[in-house]
Design a protein around this motif. Structure first.
Motif, PDB file in Angstrom:
ATOM      1  N   ARG A  26       0.857  -1.136   0.027  1.00 42.49           N
ATOM      2  CA  ARG A  26      -0.015   0.182   0.147  1.00 42.49           C
ATOM      3  C   ARG A  26       0.763   1.220  -0.231  1.00 42.49           C
ATOM      4  NH1 ARG A  26      -4.822   1.902   4.553  1.00 42.49           N
ATOM      5  NH2 ARG A  26      -5.065   3.979   3.786  1.00 42.49           N
ATOM      6  N   VAL A  27       1.990   1.151   0.833  1.00 41.69           N
ATOM      7  CA  VAL A  27       2.663   2.766   0.763  1.00 41.69           C
ATOM      8  C   VAL A  27       3.283   1.906  -0.479  1.00 41.69           C
ATOM      9  CG1 VAL A  27       4.654   3.264   1.763  1.00 41.69           C
ATOM     10  CG2 VAL A  27       3.263   1.773   3.153  1.00 41.69           C
ATOM     11  N   ARG A  28       4.411   1.026  -1.114  1.00 42.08           N
ATOM     12  CA  ARG A  28       4.430   1.504  -2.579  1.00 42.08           C
ATOM     13  C   ARG A  28       3.728   1.778  -3.896  1.00 42.08           C
ATOM     14  NH1 ARG A  28       6.982  -3.516  -0.953  1.00 42.08           N
ATOM     15  NH2 ARG A  28       5.018  -4.527  -1.692  1.00 42.08           N
ATOM     16  N   ALA A  29       2.299   1.787  -4.017  1.00 44.96           N
ATOM     17  CA  ALA A  29       1.276   2.715  -4.282  1.00 44.96           C
ATOM     18  C   ALA A  29       0.721   3.806  -4.135  1.00 44.96           C
ATOM     19  CB  ALA A  29      -0.445   1.695  -4.004  1.00 44.96           C
ATOM     20  N   LEU A  30       0.798   3.818  -2.952  1.00 48.50           N
ATOM     21  CA  LEU A  30       0.993   6.127  -2.975  1.00 48.50           C
ATOM     22  C   LEU A  30       2.249   6.177  -3.221  1.00 48.50           C
ATOM     23  CD1 LEU A  30      -0.948   5.664   0.585  1.00 48.50           C
ATOM     24  CD2 LEU A  30      -2.025   6.206  -1.085  1.00 48.50           C
ATOM     25  N   TRP A  31       3.212   5.271  -3.403  1.00 49.77           N
ATOM     26  CA  TRP A  31       4.267   6.280  -3.349  1.00 49.77           C
ATOM     27  C   TRP A  31       4.458   6.208  -5.272  1.00 49.77           C
ATOM     28  CZ3 TRP A  31       8.292   8.835  -2.687  1.00 49.77           C
ATOM     29  CH2 TRP A  31       9.530   9.333  -3.457  1.00 49.77           C
ATOM     30  N   ARG A  32       3.924   5.587  -5.954  1.00 45.77           N
ATOM     31  CA  ARG A  32       3.997   5.574  -7.425  1.00 45.77           C
ATOM     32  C   ARG A  32       2.942   6.699  -7.681  1.00 45.77           C
ATOM     33  NH1 ARG A  32       4.013  -0.592  -6.930  1.00 45.77           N
ATOM     34  NH2 ARG A  32       2.038  -0.359  -6.996  1.00 45.77           N
ATOM     35  N   ARG A  33       1.869   6.677  -6.440  1.00 42.79           N
ATOM     36  CA  ARG A  33       0.952   8.089  -7.420  1.00 42.79           C
ATOM     37  C   ARG A  33       2.014   9.162  -7.450  1.00 42.79           C
ATOM     38  NH1 ARG A  33      -4.265   6.252  -8.918  1.00 42.79           N
ATOM     39  NH2 ARG A  33      -4.174   3.964  -8.327  1.00 42.79           N
ATOM     40  N   LEU A  34       2.324   9.304  -5.893  1.00 37.42           N
ATOM     41  CA  LEU A  34       2.846  10.567  -5.579  1.00 37.42           C
ATOM     42  C   LEU A  34       3.885  11.134  -6.625  1.00 37.42           C
ATOM     43  CD1 LEU A  34       3.279  12.935  -3.153  1.00 37.42           C
ATOM     44  CD2 LEU A  34       4.468  10.804  -2.518  1.00 37.42           C
ATOM     45  N   VAL A  35       5.029  10.164  -7.056  1.00 37.44           N
ATOM     46  CA  VAL A  35       6.491  10.302  -8.058  1.00 37.44           C
ATOM     47  C   VAL A  35       5.765  11.119  -9.008  1.00 37.44           C
ATOM     48  CG1 VAL A  35       8.088   9.633  -9.356  1.00 37.44           C
ATOM     49  CG2 VAL A  35       8.166   8.485  -6.598  1.00 37.44           C
ATOM     50  N   VAL A  36       4.802  10.236  -9.647  1.00 35.54           N
ATOM     51  CA  VAL A  36       4.112  10.612 -10.670  1.00 35.54           C
ATOM     52  C   VAL A  36       3.547  12.059 -10.883  1.00 35.54           C
ATOM     53  CG1 VAL A  36       2.156  10.584 -12.849  1.00 35.54           C
ATOM     54  CG2 VAL A  36       3.517   8.387 -12.224  1.00 35.54           C
ATOM     55  N   ALA A  37       3.002  12.277 -10.026  1.00 30.53           N
ATOM     56  CA  ALA A  37       2.072  13.700  -9.170  1.00 30.53           C
ATOM     57  C   ALA A  37       3.282  14.904  -9.799  1.00 30.53           C
ATOM     58  CB  ALA A  37       1.781  13.716  -8.087  1.00 30.53           C
ATOM     59  N   LEU A  38       4.411  14.819  -8.277  1.00 28.20           N
ATOM     60  CA  LEU A  38       5.340  15.511  -8.410  1.00 28.20           C
ATOM     61  C   LEU A  38       6.230  15.614  -9.691  1.00 28.20           C
ATOM     62  CD1 LEU A  38       7.262  13.742  -5.305  1.00 28.20           C
ATOM     63  CD2 LEU A  38       6.509  16.572  -5.563  1.00 28.20           C
ATOM     64  N   LEU A  39       6.503  14.756 -10.772  1.00 29.50           N
ATOM     65  CA  LEU A  39       7.278  15.077 -12.163  1.00 29.50           C
ATOM     66  C   LEU A  39       6.115  16.147 -12.911  1.00 29.50           C
ATOM     67  CD1 LEU A  39       8.349  11.377 -12.682  1.00 29.50           C
ATOM     68  CD2 LEU A  39       9.916  13.003 -11.859  1.00 29.50           C
ATOM     69  N   ALA A  40       4.872  16.105 -12.565  1.00 26.74           N
ATOM     70  CA  ALA A  40       3.883  17.213 -13.308  1.00 26.74           C
ATOM     71  C   ALA A  40       3.744  17.653 -12.756  1.00 26.74           C
ATOM     72  CB  ALA A  40       3.012  16.295 -14.127  1.00 26.74           C
ATOM     73  N   GLY A  41       3.671  17.866 -11.343  1.00 25.71           N
ATOM     74  CA  GLY A  41       3.062  19.018 -10.800  1.00 25.71           C
ATOM     75  C   GLY A  41       3.541  19.601 -10.319  1.00 25.71           C
ATOM     76  N   VAL A  42       5.138  19.047  -9.928  1.00 21.20           N
ATOM     77  CA  VAL A  42       6.260  20.885  -9.689  1.00 21.20           C
ATOM     78  C   VAL A  42       6.514  21.372 -11.174  1.00 21.20           C
ATOM     79  CG1 VAL A  42       8.697  21.283  -9.464  1.00 21.20           C
ATOM     80  CG2 VAL A  42       7.253  19.298  -8.433  1.00 21.20           C
ATOM     81  N   PRO A  43       6.407  20.844 -12.317  1.00 23.57           N
ATOM     82  CA  PRO A  43       6.964  21.742 -13.921  1.00 23.57           C
ATOM     83  C   PRO A  43       5.656  22.523 -13.657  1.00 23.57           C
ATOM     84  CG  PRO A  43       6.905  19.333 -14.269  1.00 23.57           C
ATOM     85  CD  PRO A  43       7.330  19.522 -12.735  1.00 23.57           C
ATOM     86  N   LEU A  44       4.288  21.999 -12.909  1.00 22.34           N
ATOM     87  CA  LEU A  44       3.486  22.775 -13.765  1.00 22.34           C
ATOM     88  C   LEU A  44       2.742  23.733 -12.731  1.00 22.34           C
ATOM     89  CD1 LEU A  44       0.066  22.795 -14.654  1.00 22.34           C
ATOM     90  CD2 LEU A  44      -0.279  21.522 -12.596  1.00 22.34           C
ATOM     91  N   ALA A  45       3.503  23.635 -11.474  1.00 21.43           N
ATOM     92  CA  ALA A  45       3.279  25.044 -10.399  1.00 21.43           C
ATOM     93  C   ALA A  45       4.257  25.950 -10.950  1.00 21.43           C
ATOM     94  CB  ALA A  45       3.474  24.487  -8.773  1.00 21.43           C
ATOM     95  N   ASP A  46       5.622  26.045 -10.784  1.00 23.76           N
ATOM     96  CA  ASP A  46       6.473  26.795 -11.660  1.00 23.76           C
ATOM     97  C   ASP A  46       6.418  27.865 -12.871  1.00 23.76           C
ATOM     98  OD1 ASP A  46       8.014  25.503  -9.740  1.00 23.76           O
ATOM     99  OD2 ASP A  46       9.563  24.498 -10.709  1.00 23.76           O
ATOM    100  N   LEU A  47       5.303  26.754 -14.209  1.00 17.65           N
ATOM    101  CA  LEU A  47       4.777  27.150 -14.942  1.00 17.65           C
ATOM    102  C   LEU A  47       3.573  27.855 -14.750  1.00 17.65           C
ATOM    103  CD1 LEU A  47       5.513  27.652 -18.351  1.00 17.65           C
ATOM    104  CD2 LEU A  47       3.983  25.672 -18.731  1.00 17.65           C
ATOM    105  N   SER A  48       2.783  27.814 -14.277  1.00 17.33           N
ATOM    106  CA  SER A  48       1.789  28.657 -13.746  1.00 17.33           C
ATOM    107  C   SER A  48       1.564  29.422 -12.569  1.00 17.33           C
ATOM    108  CB  SER A  48       0.511  27.688 -13.103  1.00 17.33           C
ATOM    109  OG  SER A  48       1.105  27.463 -12.383  1.00 17.33           O
ATOM    110  N   ILE A  49       2.642  29.614 -11.757  1.00 14.16           N
ATOM    111  CA  ILE A  49       3.349  30.905 -11.475  1.00 14.16           C
ATOM    112  C   ILE A  49       4.073  31.866 -12.013  1.00 14.16           C
ATOM    113  CG2 ILE A  49       4.361  31.722  -9.559  1.00 14.16           C
ATOM    114  CD1 ILE A  49       4.302  29.017  -7.927  1.00 14.16           C
ATOM    115  N   THR A  50       4.933  31.350 -13.081  1.00 15.52           N
ATOM    116  CA  THR A  50       5.352  32.441 -13.577  1.00 15.52           C
ATOM    117  C   THR A  50       4.641  33.072 -14.460  1.00 15.52           C
ATOM    118  OG1 THR A  50       7.213  30.940 -13.280  1.00 15.52           O
ATOM    119  CG2 THR A  50       7.366  32.978 -15.436  1.00 15.52           C
ATOM    120  N   LEU A  51       3.528  32.535 -15.180  1.00 12.93           N
ATOM    121  CA  LEU A  51       2.958  33.128 -16.038  1.00 12.93           C
ATOM    122  C   LEU A  51       2.221  34.102 -15.305  1.00 12.93           C
ATOM    123  CD1 LEU A  51       2.133  29.933 -18.594  1.00 12.93           C
ATOM    124  CD2 LEU A  51       3.939  31.810 -18.999  1.00 12.93           C
ATOM    125  N   ALA A  52       0.978  33.355 -13.990  1.00 14.50           N
ATOM    126  CA  ALA A  52       0.926  34.416 -13.138  1.00 14.50           C
ATOM    127  C   ALA A  52       1.051  35.412 -13.556  1.00 14.50           C
ATOM    128  CB  ALA A  52       0.055  33.430 -12.372  1.00 14.50           C
TER     129      ALA A  52
END
Length: 762
Positions: A88-114
């Motif tokens: 269960r921990v590993r399953a949550l970790w996999r989803r968290l890694v994907v969320a970080l890989l997409a979410g961090v650049p998303l946050a950087d780009l959206s804040i910059t454009l805002a």
């Protein structure tokens, strides 16, 4: 297995899947309790349901009832590990890694454009959307799935709030990007913190998903860690065993195939497979994993051994007496399981609040949205405030505040040799002001030993001791065993007796090397051998005044010696009593012994008050009287006659070396004969309650303070999501501090020391 009838004598343990907050646990509990004859307790932290039955009920029916509420259930078997599984921990970790890989650049780009709208390039909306979709769909799918399942059953949970927040933020952002001008102005850094610049919330949707996933993963890992003590206990047991057949041949079988009456072999370094009696052989047994005792215990033919202990030398042949679920180890593991699934009164209060919290928050979010719109605020401002309310209000910390602390305390207590049978024991310990201690078998070892030997002129110590031991060797009385043990220690051997006679209540007599020997009370030797010499009589009276038992010896009708015997005070008794008094507790000795003996022991250990010459049936009445005087009483005992008193006290503590009646009547089982475990149990209970109070103050305070800020538009939904996740993490981390309880005092750890002893044996 699930279509069989559950036995009412044994609670059914169910693993509940799909719960995400205390409101879920309360919902499952209500659903199970609707069944006739069913009393269920559901614990969110352990994800277990303990179901007590008034009559046989099919396990399948219980599972169907849980599933009808939108959750999964399965019966827990003895082979199940405690706590969350690593997958269960590993399953949550996999989803968290994907969320970080997409979410961090998303946050950087959206804040910059805002902040700098001039940097927006053609198709920037599609880039943001491409980064957002995997986060708010696959990564956030556990939240959406559970929210949909709850909605189908007309209920809500913490996942309802998270899912609604993520969907609303994503939906509003898509609408803004493609249906509106999307040329919002920048409000600067502080504007970004309080409210996002513009009206795009894709970074908010991704951020909330990341924070909640991280919180869930750390929570799952913490629960898995907190259950480590229970898993360690389960691992103590042997996996296989060497069984002897009728011809003495050996064969190795799984321990599950062992049956009562089977004879099995224990070699140096082996774990004793099950509870039994030694038939042949002798060796030292390391019982530290079961009792926390630091010193090995010597066993030989006729002695009992407990499954889970380790042989340090020699070869034993043991006859199995209790196997499987009937062993002491299995019973102790079951106690910890039930204690961790038990529910304290403070947790029931939190559950009731959490069960109504979700609908209240949904109404508050709608009121916030409507209030801002009616007040003339822009739609994006109203949506942002409503989203913040949805996200900040998740009652995760509230649901974890109590059960995580109790979970960790149960595991740590098991390591220290304190088995908690129910969490009401921890709550009772908070108000304890008086500790009543049984004398025989609790403050004392419960076994007689020779304290002194006075020999008359003309006789040698060795001659008298040899004669007395030869006669007493045929007796089963405790006085006789003590004299025989002394003779073996000093002389090495014990002689033979002829014409042995036991005189009930008086003593024993027999012929040793042609001489008539009598050992017993002063009345016996006076009647058979005449007056006791004045020197011996003076010594006898002095010893009896000190509370010792005096036994005279006559050889050929001449009184030649007097033994003084005493029930040895446990070495740890005085220190334990001093610690209890340092904790502000009044100590009372309760015993059926005579007043002088009781006061002598009380003076030695430092007890405040003595209640002596109490009949076994009246011990419970004494406890009741103390409680009627306004005292909150803890009782520590070990005997059958202590059972009613243990049950009648506010907190009952029984030594595991005591009778089944005492152990069954108590709230805490003390696995070590070292009485230092008594104040340690009180300190553990107090530390746990302090932790629970701190968790609840944080959880309640967090929600009370954060909701008005969110409704007033002073919290960015992204900041709200981070605060919600950090709140849960704080509660779990604060509870995990109990794992270090007593480490600074060097208290023996019953589970962790066994591996070292096994290595030493090899």
């Amino acid at each position: 297995m699930t279509d069989v009838l559950a036995d009412p004598a044994e609670p059914v343990e169910l693993a509940i899947g799909g719960m995400t907050c205390a409101a879920c646990a309360a919902r499952v509990e209500r659903k199970l309790n609707k069944l006739e004859g069913v009393t269920a307790t559901v614990n969110y932290a352990t994800e277990h349901a303990s179901v007590a039955l008034a009559a046989p009920v099919p396990v399948r029916r219980l599972i169907d009832q849980v599933e009808s509420a939108g959750y999964q259930a399965r019966e827990i078997t003895r082979d199940d590990d405690a706590g969350d599984r690593p997958d269960r921990v590993r399953a949550l970790w996999r989803r968290l890694v994907v969320a970080l890989l997409a979410g961090v650049p998303l946050a950087d780009l959206s804040i910059t454009l805002a902040l700098v709208p001039s940097l927006r390039f053609p198709g920037w909306q599609w880039v943001l959307l491409a980064l957002t979709v995997p986060v708010v769909t696959w990564c956030a799918w556990p939240f959406h799935a559970k929210a949909l399942r709850a909605a189908r059953h007309g209920t809500g949970s913490m996942d309802t709030l998270v899912s609604l927040g993520v969907v609303a933020a994503s939906g509003w952002s898509v609408y803004t990007m493609f249906a509106r001008s999307a040329d919002a102005h920048s409000e600067g850094v502080w504007g970004l913190i309080l409210q996002p610049a513009g009206s795009m919330y894709l970074d908010v949707a991704a951020g909330v998903t990341i924070f909640v996933l991280a919180g869930r993963m750390f929570e799952a890992r913490a629960k898995h860690t907190a259950g480590g003590a229970l898993r360690a206990l389960a691992r103590i047991g042997a996996r296989d065993v060497v069984v002897l057949d009728e011809n003495g041949g050996e064969r190795r079988i799984p321990v599950t195939g062992l049956r009562a009456g089977d004879r099995f072999v224990v070699r140096p370094g082996d774990t004793v497979a099950t509870d039994g009696v030694v038939e042949t052989g002798a060796c030292a047994i390391d019982a530290s994993a079961m009792t926390g005792e630091s010193q090995p215990v010597e066993v030989a033919a006729g002695d009992t051994v407990v499954g889970g202990t380790v042989a340090l030398g020699g070869r034993l042949v043991v006859r199995a007496e209790r196997v499987g679920a009937g062993t002491q180890l299995a019973q102790l593991v079951r106690l910890v399981e039930r204690a961790q699934s038990d529910k304290a009164a403070v947790q029931r209060l939190a559950d009731r609040i959490a069960s109504v919290f979700v609908p209240v928050v949904l109404v508050l979010a709608l009121l916030t949205l409507g209030g801002w719109l009616l007040g003339g605020a822009p739609a994006e401002k109203a949506v942002s405030c409503a989203l913040a309310v949805l996200i900040i209000a998740c009652p995760c910390a509230l649901g974890l505040a109590t059960p995580t602390a109790l979970l960790v305390a149960s595991g740590r207590g098991a390591q220290l040799g304190v088995f908690i049978k129910g969490h009401q024991a921890l709550e009772s310990a908070k108000a304890i002001d008086t500790v009543v201690l049984d004398k025989t078998g609790t403050l004392t070892a419960g076994a007689m030993s020779v304290a002194a030997l006075e020999v008359a002129d003309g006789y040698s110590r060795a001659t008298v001791l040899a004669a007395a031991a030869a006669v007493e060797n045929a007796s089963e009385h405790g006085v006789g065993r003590a004299i025989v043990e002394l003779a073996r220690a000093e002389l090495g051997t014990v002689g033979e007796v002829e014409d042995f006679r036991a005189l009930s209540g008086l003593g024993v007599s027999g012929r040793v090397d042609g001489r008539e020997v009598r050992v017993g009370s002063a009345r016996l030797v006076r009647a058979e051998a005449g007056a006791i010499p004045s020197v011996l009589e003076s010594r006898r009276k002095h010893w009896e005044a000190e509370g010792k038992t005096a036994v005279a010896v006559a050889v050929d009708d001449q009184v030649c010696a007097v033994f003084a015997l005493a029930d040895t005070v446990r070495p740890s008794a005085a220190g334990a009593v001093a610690e209890l008094r340092a904790l502000g507790l009044r100590t009372v000795m309760l015993t059926g012994d005579n007043e002088s003996t009781a006061r002598a022991v009380a003076a030695e250990v430092g007890v405040d008050e003595v209640i002596a010459e109490v009949l076994p049936a009246d011990k419970a009445s004494v406890i009741a009287r103390l409680r009627s005087e306004g005292r909150v009483v803890a009782m520590v005992g070990d005997g059958i006659n202590d059972g009613p008193a243990l049950a009648g006290a506010d907190l009952g503590m029984a030594l595991v070396s005591g009778t089944d009646v005492a152990v069954g009547a108590c709230d805490l089982i003390l696995m070590r004969t070292d009485l230092a475990v008594v104040p340690a149990a009180v300190r553990l209970a107090r530390a746990t309650l302090r932790t629970i109070r701190g968790n609840l103050r944080w959880a309640f305070g967090y929600n009370i303070a954060a909701l008005p800020l969110a409704a007033a538009g002073l919290l960015n939904p992204l900041i709200a999501g981070a605060a919600m996740a950090l709140s849960s993490l704080f509660v779990v981390s604060n509870s995990l501090r109990l794992r270090r309880f007593e480490q600074e005092n060097g208290t023996p750890d019953a589970v962790s020391t066994v591996d070292k002893r096994v290595s030493a044996a090899h």
